[in-house]
Design an enzyme around this catalytic site. Sequence first.
Site, PDB file in Angstrom:
ATOM      1  N   ARG A 108      34.561  45.249  28.533  1.00  0.00           N
ATOM      2  CA  ARG A 108      35.802  45.040  28.571  1.00  0.00           C
ATOM      3  C   ARG A 108      35.874  44.290  27.240  1.00  0.00           C
ATOM      4  O   ARG A 108      35.143  43.447  26.881  1.00  0.00           O
ATOM      5  CB  ARG A 108      36.518  44.396  29.804  1.00  0.00           C
ATOM      6  CG  ARG A 108      36.628  45.091  30.890  1.00  0.00           C
ATOM      7  CD  ARG A 108      37.410  44.009  32.042  1.00  0.00           C
ATOM      8  NE  ARG A 108      37.399  44.893  33.330  1.00  0.00           N
ATOM      9  CZ  ARG A 108      36.769  44.599  34.083  1.00  0.00           C
ATOM     10  NH1 ARG A 108      35.858  43.656  34.369  1.00  0.00           N
ATOM     11  NH2 ARG A 108      37.222  45.184  35.389  1.00  0.00           N
TER      12      ARG A 108
ATOM     13  N   SER B 266      33.856  36.698  30.519  1.00  0.00           N
ATOM     14  CA  SER B 266      33.423  38.059  31.103  1.00  0.00           C
ATOM     15  C   SER B 266      34.223  38.043  32.473  1.00  0.00           C
ATOM     16  O   SER B 266      34.736  38.939  32.698  1.00  0.00           O
ATOM     17  CB  SER B 266      32.054  38.468  31.025  1.00  0.00           C
ATOM     18  OG  SER B 266      31.993  39.592  31.737  1.00  0.00           O
TER      19      SER B 266
ATOM     20  N   GLY C 227      25.174  41.782  33.369  1.00  0.00           N
ATOM     21  CA  GLY C 227      24.542  43.363  33.070  1.00  0.00           C
ATOM     22  C   GLY C 227      23.974  43.918  33.995  1.00  0.00           C
ATOM     23  O   GLY C 227      23.108  44.682  33.930  1.00  0.00           O
ATOM     24  N   THR C 228      24.142  43.510  35.449  1.00  0.00           N
ATOM     25  CA  THR C 228      23.709  43.830  36.573  1.00  0.00           C
ATOM     26  C   THR C 228      23.517  45.482  36.709  1.00  0.00           C
ATOM     27  O   THR C 228      22.814  46.003  37.113  1.00  0.00           O
ATOM     28  CB  THR C 228      23.991  43.106  37.887  1.00  0.00           C
ATOM     29  OG1 THR C 228      25.477  43.265  37.889  1.00  0.00           O
ATOM     30  CG2 THR C 228      23.585  41.749  37.685  1.00  0.00           C
TER      31      THR C 228
ATOM     32  N   LYS D 153      28.139  39.659  36.078  1.00  0.00           N
ATOM     33  CA  LYS D 153      28.773  39.760  34.773  1.00  0.00           C
ATOM     34  C   LYS D 153      27.622  39.632  33.795  1.00  0.00           C
ATOM     35  O   LYS D 153      27.670  39.496  32.649  1.00  0.00           O
ATOM     36  CB  LYS D 153      29.724  38.894  34.262  1.00  0.00           C
ATOM     37  CG  LYS D 153      31.269  38.925  35.045  1.00  0.00           C
ATOM     38  CD  LYS D 153      31.602  40.313  35.517  1.00  0.00           C
ATOM     39  CE  LYS D 153      31.946  41.370  34.358  1.00  0.00           C
ATOM     40  NZ  LYS D 153      31.992  42.770  34.932  1.00  0.00           N
TER      41      LYS D 153
HETATM   42  P1  A3P Z   1      31.560  42.608  29.511  1.00  0.00           P
HETATM   43  O1  A3P Z   1      32.517  43.667  30.387  1.00  0.00           O
HETATM   44  O2  A3P Z   1      32.055  41.402  29.525  1.00  0.00           O
HETATM   45  O3  A3P Z   1      31.242  43.064  28.178  1.00  0.00           O
HETATM   46  P2  A3P Z   1      27.868  43.281  35.543  1.00  0.00           P
HETATM   47  O4  A3P Z   1      27.226  44.646  35.591  1.00  0.00           O
HETATM   48  O5  A3P Z   1      26.805  42.428  35.869  1.00  0.00           O
HETATM   49  O6  A3P Z   1      29.075  43.169  35.956  1.00  0.00           O
HETATM   50  O7  A3P Z   1      27.932  43.120  33.795  1.00  0.00           O
HETATM   51  C1  A3P Z   1      28.877  43.493  33.170  1.00  0.00           C
HETATM   52  C2  A3P Z   1      28.513  43.309  31.739  1.00  0.00           C
HETATM   53  O8  A3P Z   1      27.396  44.237  31.235  1.00  0.00           O
HETATM   54  C3  A3P Z   1      29.460  43.783  30.631  1.00  0.00           C
HETATM   55  O9  A3P Z   1      30.203  42.583  30.303  1.00  0.00           O
HETATM   56  C4  A3P Z   1      28.469  44.198  29.398  1.00  0.00           C
HETATM   57  O10 A3P Z   1      28.535  43.168  28.323  1.00  0.00           O
HETATM   58  C5  A3P Z   1      27.096  44.275  30.003  1.00  0.00           C
HETATM   59  N1  A3P Z   1      26.383  45.384  29.688  1.00  0.00           N
HETATM   60  C6  A3P Z   1      24.958  45.307  29.478  1.00  0.00           C
HETATM   61  N2  A3P Z   1      24.491  46.752  29.015  1.00  0.00           N
HETATM   62  C7  A3P Z   1      25.614  47.336  29.209  1.00  0.00           C
HETATM   63  C8  A3P Z   1      25.896  48.758  29.003  1.00  0.00           C
HETATM   64  N3  A3P Z   1      24.682  49.715  28.834  1.00  0.00           N
HETATM   65  N4  A3P Z   1      27.059  49.310  29.087  1.00  0.00           N
HETATM   66  C9  A3P Z   1      28.230  48.275  29.548  1.00  0.00           C
HETATM   67  N5  A3P Z   1      28.058  47.107  29.671  1.00  0.00           N
HETATM   68  C10 A3P Z   1      27.045  46.568  29.396  1.00  0.00           C
END
Ligand code: A3P
Length: 322
Positions: A281, A162, A75-76, A73
């Site tokens: 989300r 998140s 932003g991977t 979570k």
């Molecule tokens: P949220 O859904 O809580 O906002 P991961 O890919 O590691 O699961 O991380 C998900 C998170 O990436 C999302 O958390 C969001 O905040 C973040 N994020 C960063 N850049 C983003 C992008 N360009 N589009 C969508 N989410 C992004």
Amino acid sequence: ARDAWLRTPLAPGEMITAQSALLEREAQESSTTDEELAGRRAANGSSERGGAASTPDYGEKKLPQALIIGVKKGGTRALLEAIRVHPDVRAVGVEPHFFDRNYEKGLEWYRNVMPKTLDGQVTMEKTPSYFVTNEAPKRIHAMAKDIKLIVVVRNPVTRAISDYTQTLSKKPEIPTFEVLAFKNRTLGLIDASWSAIRIGIYALHLENWLQYFPLSQILFVSGERLIVDPAGEMAKVQDFLGLKRVVTEKHFYFNKTKGFPCLKKPEDSGAPRCLGKSKGRTHPHIDPDVIHRLQKFYRPFNMMFYQMTGQDFQWEREEGDK
Ligand code: A3P
């Protein structure tokens, strides 16, 4: 006729599709959900492949030279999708979970999961659970001690919410965040054994990695900066990987509907690429007292983490969620 079909060797593209399908089935608890992959395929207008949509499958499969090891979570997915725009990067789209769940399958299995690369191209994968897997640093070190590691970190309080939001989307019957966060709410005792909270104790996990890798081999990307200045964070990532700065401001635009940066439409074809609906989300409202209590809980660990990394991520300045 059926047997003949079975004996027909798969073309390279099909092979990757088949492997991806297999990996998808195996990645039960992975943060890459089917929903997300389906969204991405739709957005790409292409099948699941190893690298950027326009890159053909040439060369040979190599073990990765760089890994996105966490955090869940953080932003991977956004980072992986942005870096794989680079022509010198070839990355596997799904999470192989080799160093945690699939280690017994062996290095040949792992190599086979990778896309083909040409000389000079960097092979990558991302599996965010590696960062919190005890055995991962040792296992990765045994494979390649000069590997480059990337960790996207985000305010641990927001990250916990998140993480909870993701679980809630799959299991709507779970207790509230406020209930799960405490061992004893009256005493203000945080439940640090709850994974949503434990993952955010970054200093603790990092200590494990520093037993095997020097700090210079680990890049810490700010999850917050990745949203407000994706090109700036991507410059650091490309420098770290020894790549030319090809992915720049030109590749991103802020999509108001999505509320996040998205990748621009490639020159040749295709739609602009925003991440699927499992990314970004809407978080549930959390009692501000609980947020403050959690911020207090994390503060010493954050300070330790800033000291260990030599970077100030400024999480103390934020007023809680988002
Ligand atoms: P949220 O859904 O809580 O906002 P991961 O890919 O590691 O699961 O991380 C998900 C998170 O990436 C999302 O958390 C969001 O905040 C973040 N994020 C960063 N850049 C983003 C992008 N360009 N589009 C969508 N989410 C992004």
